[in-house]
Design a protein around this motif. Structure first.
Motif, PDB file in Angstrom:
ATOM      1  N   MET A  71       0.840  -1.201   0.000  1.00 48.54           N
ATOM      2  CA  MET A  71       0.000   0.000   0.000  1.00 48.54           C
ATOM      3  C   MET A  71       0.878   1.255   0.000  1.00 48.54           C
ATOM      4  SD  MET A  71      -3.314  -0.169  -0.124  1.00 48.54           S
ATOM      5  CE  MET A  71      -4.178   1.094   0.790  1.00 48.54           C
ATOM      6  N   TYR A  72       1.973   1.175   0.727  1.00 48.91           N
ATOM      7  CA  TYR A  72       2.880   2.316   0.765  1.00 48.91           C
ATOM      8  C   TYR A  72       3.431   2.598  -0.639  1.00 48.91           C
ATOM      9  CZ  TYR A  72       6.938   5.177   1.704  1.00 48.91           C
ATOM     10  OH  TYR A  72       7.854   6.186   1.674  1.00 48.91           O
ATOM     11  N   GLN A  73       3.783   1.528  -1.340  1.00 48.89           N
ATOM     12  CA  GLN A  73       4.297   1.697  -2.702  1.00 48.89           C
ATOM     13  C   GLN A  73       3.240   2.310  -3.617  1.00 48.89           C
ATOM     14  OE1 GLN A  73       6.847  -1.157  -4.722  1.00 48.89           O
ATOM     15  NE2 GLN A  73       6.664  -2.524  -2.967  1.00 48.89           N
ATOM     16  N   VAL A  74       2.008   1.864  -3.449  1.00 50.70           N
ATOM     17  CA  VAL A  74       0.920   2.421  -4.280  1.00 50.70           C
ATOM     18  C   VAL A  74       0.757   3.913  -3.983  1.00 50.70           C
ATOM     19  CG1 VAL A  74      -1.550   2.284  -4.827  1.00 50.70           C
ATOM     20  CG2 VAL A  74      -0.260   0.198  -4.386  1.00 50.70           C
ATOM     21  N   ALA A  75       0.923   4.237  -2.703  1.00 44.69           N
ATOM     22  CA  ALA A  75       0.780   5.644  -2.308  1.00 44.69           C
ATOM     23  C   ALA A  75       1.875   6.519  -2.914  1.00 44.69           C
ATOM     24  CB  ALA A  75       0.802   5.754  -0.783  1.00 44.69           C
ATOM     25  N   GLN A  76       2.964   5.903  -3.358  1.00 43.63           N
ATOM     26  CA  GLN A  76       4.054   6.676  -3.958  1.00 43.63           C
ATOM     27  C   GLN A  76       3.841   6.928  -5.453  1.00 43.63           C
ATOM     28  OE1 GLN A  76       6.276   7.854  -1.722  1.00 43.63           O
ATOM     29  NE2 GLN A  76       4.929   6.700  -0.359  1.00 43.63           N
ATOM     30  N   ILE A  77       2.851   6.254  -6.038  1.00 45.59           N
ATOM     31  CA  ILE A  77       2.599   6.448  -7.473  1.00 45.59           C
ATOM     32  C   ILE A  77       2.052   7.864  -7.691  1.00 45.59           C
ATOM     33  CG2 ILE A  77       1.238   5.655  -9.457  1.00 45.59           C
ATOM     34  CD1 ILE A  77       1.204   2.885  -8.185  1.00 45.59           C
ATOM     35  N   SER A  78       2.561   8.512  -8.703  1.00 49.58           N
ATOM     36  CA  SER A  78       2.175   9.914  -8.897  1.00 49.58           C
ATOM     37  C   SER A  78       0.696  10.033  -9.277  1.00 49.58           C
ATOM     38  CB  SER A  78       3.052  10.554  -9.968  1.00 49.58           C
ATOM     39  OG  SER A  78       2.787   9.927 -11.200  1.00 49.58           O
ATOM     40  N   GLU A  79       0.131  11.125  -8.841  1.00 50.50           N
ATOM     41  CA  GLU A  79      -1.303  11.363  -9.062  1.00 50.50           C
ATOM     42  C   GLU A  79      -1.689  11.340 -10.550  1.00 50.50           C
ATOM     43  OE1 GLU A  79      -2.997  14.311  -6.442  1.00 50.50           O
ATOM     44  OE2 GLU A  79      -4.412  14.897  -8.028  1.00 50.50           O
ATOM     45  N   PRO A  80      -0.876  11.936 -11.421  1.00 51.42           N
ATOM     46  CA  PRO A  80      -1.267  11.933 -12.845  1.00 51.42           C
ATOM     47  C   PRO A  80      -1.377  10.524 -13.432  1.00 51.42           C
ATOM     48  CG  PRO A  80       0.468  13.524 -12.442  1.00 51.42           C
ATOM     49  CD  PRO A  80       0.312  12.755 -11.180  1.00 51.42           C
ATOM     50  N   LYS A  81      -0.704   9.559 -12.825  1.00 49.24           N
ATOM     51  CA  LYS A  81      -0.820   8.191 -13.333  1.00 49.24           C
ATOM     52  C   LYS A  81      -2.037   7.468 -12.744  1.00 49.24           C
ATOM     53  CE  LYS A  81       4.052   7.291 -14.253  1.00 49.24           C
ATOM     54  NZ  LYS A  81       5.264   6.626 -13.793  1.00 49.24           N
ATOM     55  N   LEU A  82      -2.305   7.752 -11.497  1.00 49.29           N
ATOM     56  CA  LEU A  82      -3.329   6.993 -10.775  1.00 49.29           C
ATOM     57  C   LEU A  82      -4.732   7.593 -10.947  1.00 49.29           C
ATOM     58  CD1 LEU A  82      -3.555   4.535  -8.924  1.00 49.29           C
ATOM     59  CD2 LEU A  82      -3.094   6.018  -6.979  1.00 49.29           C
ATOM     60  N   LYS A  83      -4.802   8.888 -10.819  1.00 48.33           N
ATOM     61  CA  LYS A  83      -6.108   9.548 -10.773  1.00 48.33           C
ATOM     62  C   LYS A  83      -6.952   9.357 -12.039  1.00 48.33           C
ATOM     63  CE  LYS A  83      -8.329  13.838  -9.417  1.00 48.33           C
ATOM     64  NZ  LYS A  83      -8.168  15.254  -9.125  1.00 48.33           N
ATOM     65  N   PRO A  84      -6.336   9.417 -13.242  1.00 47.79           N
ATOM     66  CA  PRO A  84      -7.171   9.291 -14.441  1.00 47.79           C
ATOM     67  C   PRO A  84      -7.919   7.963 -14.552  1.00 47.79           C
ATOM     68  CG  PRO A  84      -5.016  10.158 -14.996  1.00 47.79           C
ATOM     69  CD  PRO A  84      -4.937   9.717 -13.572  1.00 47.79           C
ATOM     70  N   LEU A 118      -9.566   6.606 -12.161  1.00 51.44           N
ATOM     71  CA  LEU A 118     -10.709   6.634 -11.243  1.00 51.44           C
ATOM     72  C   LEU A 118     -11.599   7.839 -11.485  1.00 51.44           C
ATOM     73  CD1 LEU A 118      -8.474   5.909  -8.147  1.00 51.44           C
ATOM     74  CD2 LEU A 118      -9.829   4.226  -9.378  1.00 51.44           C
ATOM     75  N   ASP A 119     -12.818   7.776 -10.976  1.00 50.49           N
ATOM     76  CA  ASP A 119     -13.653   8.975 -11.038  1.00 50.49           C
ATOM     77  C   ASP A 119     -13.508   9.757  -9.732  1.00 50.49           C
ATOM     78  OD1 ASP A 119     -15.389   8.076  -9.067  1.00 50.49           O
ATOM     79  OD2 ASP A 119     -16.800   7.205 -10.479  1.00 50.49           O
ATOM     80  N   ASP A 120     -14.217  10.846  -9.626  1.00 50.46           N
ATOM     81  CA  ASP A 120     -14.003  11.736  -8.479  1.00 50.46           C
ATOM     82  C   ASP A 120     -14.243  11.069  -7.126  1.00 50.46           C
ATOM     83  OD1 ASP A 120     -13.227  13.740 -10.081  1.00 50.46           O
ATOM     84  OD2 ASP A 120     -15.114  14.859 -10.030  1.00 50.46           O
ATOM     85  N   VAL A 121     -15.369  10.360  -7.042  1.00 44.09           N
ATOM     86  CA  VAL A 121     -15.712   9.746  -5.748  1.00 44.09           C
ATOM     87  C   VAL A 121     -14.714   8.641  -5.399  1.00 44.09           C
ATOM     88  CG1 VAL A 121     -17.449   8.356  -4.539  1.00 44.09           C
ATOM     89  CG2 VAL A 121     -18.149  10.322  -5.888  1.00 44.09           C
ATOM     90  N   GLN A 122     -14.381   7.822  -6.390  1.00 47.30           N
ATOM     91  CA  GLN A 122     -13.408   6.744  -6.146  1.00 47.30           C
ATOM     92  C   GLN A 122     -12.061   7.335  -5.729  1.00 47.30           C
ATOM     93  OE1 GLN A 122     -13.714   5.061 -10.030  1.00 47.30           O
ATOM     94  NE2 GLN A 122     -15.265   3.560  -9.446  1.00 47.30           N
ATOM     95  N   TRP A 123     -11.658   8.365  -6.426  1.00 46.19           N
ATOM     96  CA  TRP A 123     -10.371   8.992  -6.094  1.00 46.19           C
ATOM     97  C   TRP A 123     -10.389   9.561  -4.672  1.00 46.19           C
ATOM     98  CZ3 TRP A 123      -5.492   9.094  -6.756  1.00 46.19           C
ATOM     99  CH2 TRP A 123      -4.723  10.176  -6.340  1.00 46.19           C
TER     100      TRP A 123
END
Lengths: 423, 280
Positions: B218-231, B233-238
């Motif tokens: 989970m810590y590693q996932v938290a290090q993934i940059s937002e521009p890669k992860l956020k797109p 998901l939708d707003d609520v999921q994000w």
């Protein structure tokens, strides 16, 4: 069965101070529990001493209890192979009388004896056995109620326990609501959002489903409160720990009522995919834990994964066990597992004594404490247009790629039964 | 049946007092209001499910046997190589029990001081963690001695199988993390697929196994940059995911302390088998 608090956070080790505090108070705690238990024992002895004869059973007040007692008696009779009609005849007519007669008739038919209620009962050995069995069953039931009352008092804040078997105690429900209510709110909230993402309902449709979700939530809470009540009264934990399941099942009914068959199929498919993914991860994680413990070779890993897939049990998907249960394994089918293992691995596996000893509680995920905003309907007026034609008026404010990809299909969907009706 | 009627309130009170005094005298647990802890309690804290050091030692030796068998299966070791590996493995077990003995010695000096006993958890926690993740991981003597024990051919064979195992565990953790996020805010099959791909690219197998491996992932996932992860998901999921990941970002120090993340003071000079192959 050892019961562990259902909140996943409980698996995180207690802070140093609390561990020490527990140890400090553990001795008095044990003594207190011992004294309480002694009192329980005395209560039980008292209950046994005051136990009315079986002939007075019909004096119990509620219909449900009458039915339970009657059922217990009928079963006992069936087991013992004899009937004792004079002893089960209630003093006053109850709604369950018909059931009594029916059960007696079945029991009598089973042993092939003709029963003549007018005659004094002939106490045969088998009849005595039936009476003893019925009496014992009722005593066991009373003991259960006494223990339930005491445990209910301890865990339910000292409230009065109202329930007999199969009824939910209000105190337990209240306590459960306090502990998990917000969690169920979040589940309903996120599932409604998921329906919106997948099915692209109009705002009106969405609100109809949201309205139904209130009763869905109530039923889901009651279902799990009932399981918790059973656990508090010493019953084994349920295999069913997925708190989202009843919400999904309930909302699926609502989706079927308010959305088109196409939309229903979309939701159905996504839920099936989700369940499949859940199973896959449980199988993979359990196989990985087995590998960590038994150092399997690649072929064994494949065989174990296959074995888990073929013998799938819903209880293996308990999230806390997957996340934290380093040394905890579910109750796997040993007769099928053993032939896969080497002699050394078998030796180690046989000493893994904690299989299936722990109930990991309800799967509350990691949603507690997370704030979720209200559903946004940007660009759409408060009132629903008379006829929705484009994707915006269908209620989808699609700012994200996934939603955008599904928008076109949504726009071409057939009108729902509700829409057809309104037209 | 009516025996309880002879037990008056005074009798019950007297019995309770006797019980308290017996427990105090027997377990040396309550000594005039002062807390004292026994060696058995200390062992229970450290060895948890194993209960005591004797059982733990047996389990660790059994585990060592499984590890050496595994290497033997994959590399076809000679007797001499097998002996060397077992020796190295026993070294890991002894090293662990040396650390345990040091912690126990510290504990014995402060067992009656509540404040100081709390501090002993700083020594207990890493021991628990090591026991949970297994002694024969990448930092173990057993793994490091492989370099000097087996030949190149064996080395390649072992590395291949070890990589396969690590990928298997990594995949299970990727899917576990996604399932946990999915349970918090459901995602579609397509989102699940895209997230799985992203996590395969952006995360690597944990250094250690055990019950905290999930947090390390989970810590590693938290290090993934937002521009890669956020797109994906939708707003609520994000909104839901981001709150969870934010909690994980604060766990770096804890994960480092427990050896789940590199803390920068490892012996970088020693190349592990797979690293040596890669270097070649």
């Amino acid at each position: 069965m050892k019961s562990i608090s259902s909140n996943v956070l409980s698996r995180v080790r207690l802070p140093v101070g609390s561990v020490s505090l527990f140890d400090r108070f553990s001795c008095p705690l044990v003594i207190t529990v011992g004294l309480v238990w002694s009192s329980v024992g005395l209560e039980l002895v008292e209950a046994g001493a005051k136990k009315p004869p079986v002939t007075q059973e019909a004096e119990v007040e509620t219909k449900d209890t009458v039915e339970i007692v009657v059922t217990v008696q009928a079963e006992a009779k069936a087991i013992a192979g004899a009937a004792a009609p004079a002893e089960v005849e209630p003093a006053e007519k109850k709604p369950a009388d018909a059931a009594v007669k029916k059960n007696e008739a079945i029991a009598v038919e089973a042993v092939g004896e003709e029963v003549k209620p007018a005659e004094p009962p002939r106490i045969l050995v088998r009849q005595k056995a039936a009476v003893v069995a019925a009496g014992a069953a009722v005593v066991v039931e009373e003991v259960g109620v006494v223990i339930g009352n005491i445990l209910g008092g301890i865990f339910g804040g000292g409230g009065q326990v109202q329930a007999q078997n199969g009824q939910l105690d209000e105190n337990v429900l209240k306590q459960f609501e306090q502990q998990y209510g917000r969690h169920f709110d979040q589940i309903v909230r996120t599932e409604l959002h998921f329906i919106r993402v997948v099915c692209q309902p109009t705002r009106q449709q969405y609100e109809s489903i949201a309205s139904d979700s209130k009763s869905v939530r109530t039923k889901a809470v009651q279902e799990f409160a009932m399981i918790q009540q059973g656990m508090q009264r010493g019953q084994t934990g349920s295999d069913n720990s997925d708190t989202r399941r009843p919400v999904v099942e309930g909302l699926l009914v609502s989706v079927k009522r308010h959305l088109s068959p196409e939309q229903v199929a979309d939701y159905d498919r996504e839920v099936a995919d989700r369940n499949a993914a859940r199973k896959e991860v449980a199988v993979l994680v359990t196989a990985a834990k087995l590998d960590r413990k038994l150092v399997l070779n690649p072929e064994q890993r494949t065989q174990v994964t296959q074995l888990l897939n073929d013998n799938w049990n819903e209880s293996w998907a308990s999230a806390p066990m997957l996340m934290y249960g380093g040394e905890q394994f579910p109750n796997l089918p040993d007769p099928k597992l053993m032939p896969i293992l080497t002699a050394s691995q078998k030796k180690v596996w046989q000493t893994v004594a904690q299989r299936s000893q722990t109930h990991w509680g309800f799967n509350v995920g990691m949603i507690q404490g997370i704030v979720i905003g209200e559903e946004q309907w940007e660009g759409e007026p408060d009132s629903e247009p008379a006829e929705a034609t484009d994707k915006e008026s269908k209620g989808a404010v699609l700012k994200q790629p996934v939603q955008a990809a599904e928008a076109d299909a949504a726009a071409n969907r057939e009108a729902t039964p509700a829409e057809k009706e309104s037209k | 049946m009516n025996r309880h009627r002879f037990l008056s309130a005074q009798t019950r009170l007297l019995l309770a007092m006797v019980l308290v005094m017996s427990c105090s005298a027997y377990g040396d647990v309550v000594v005039f209001g002062q807390v004292g802890f026994t060696d058995e309690q200390f062992e229970q804290w450290v060895f948890q499910q194993y209960g005591n050091s004797t059982t733990a030692r047996t389990k660790l030796n059994e585990s060592l046997e499984l590890y050496t068998e595994d290497v033997h299966r994959s590399c076809d070791l000679s007797d001499s190589q097998l002996r060397k590996l077992r020796l190295a493995g026993r070294g890991d077990v002894e090293r662990f029990f040396r650390r345990f003995a040091e912690a126990k010695e510290k504990f014995q000096k402060i067992r009656n001081d509540q404040q100081k006993v709390n501090q002993i958890w700083q020594d207990i926690s890493p021991l628990q963690m090591q026991l949970s993740s297994g002694l024969f991981d990448r930092d173990s003597l057993l793994q490091k001695s492989l370099v000097n024990t087996i030949n190149r051919q064996q080395f390649l064979q072992y590395t291949k199988l070890d990589d396969e195992r690590r990928r298997f565990h990594h995949e299970s953790k990727i899917k576990l993390v996604i399932t946990m996020l999915d349970q918090a805010a459901p995602i579609t099959a397509e989102q699940r697929r895209r997230l799985t791909e992203l996590l395969r690219e952006e995360t690597s197998p944990s250094r250690k196994g055990g019950q905290y491996e999930y947090y390390a992932m989970m810590y590693q996932v938290a290090q993934i940059s937002e521009p890669k992860l956020k797109p994906i998901l939708d707003d609520v999921q994000w909104q839901v995911f981001n709150q969870q990941l934010a909690q994980m970002r604060g766990m770096e120090q804890w994960l480092k302390q427990n050896g789940m993340l590199p803390n920068g003071d490892e012996d970088e000079d020693v190349l592990l088998p797979d690293e040596q192959v890669a270097a070649e």
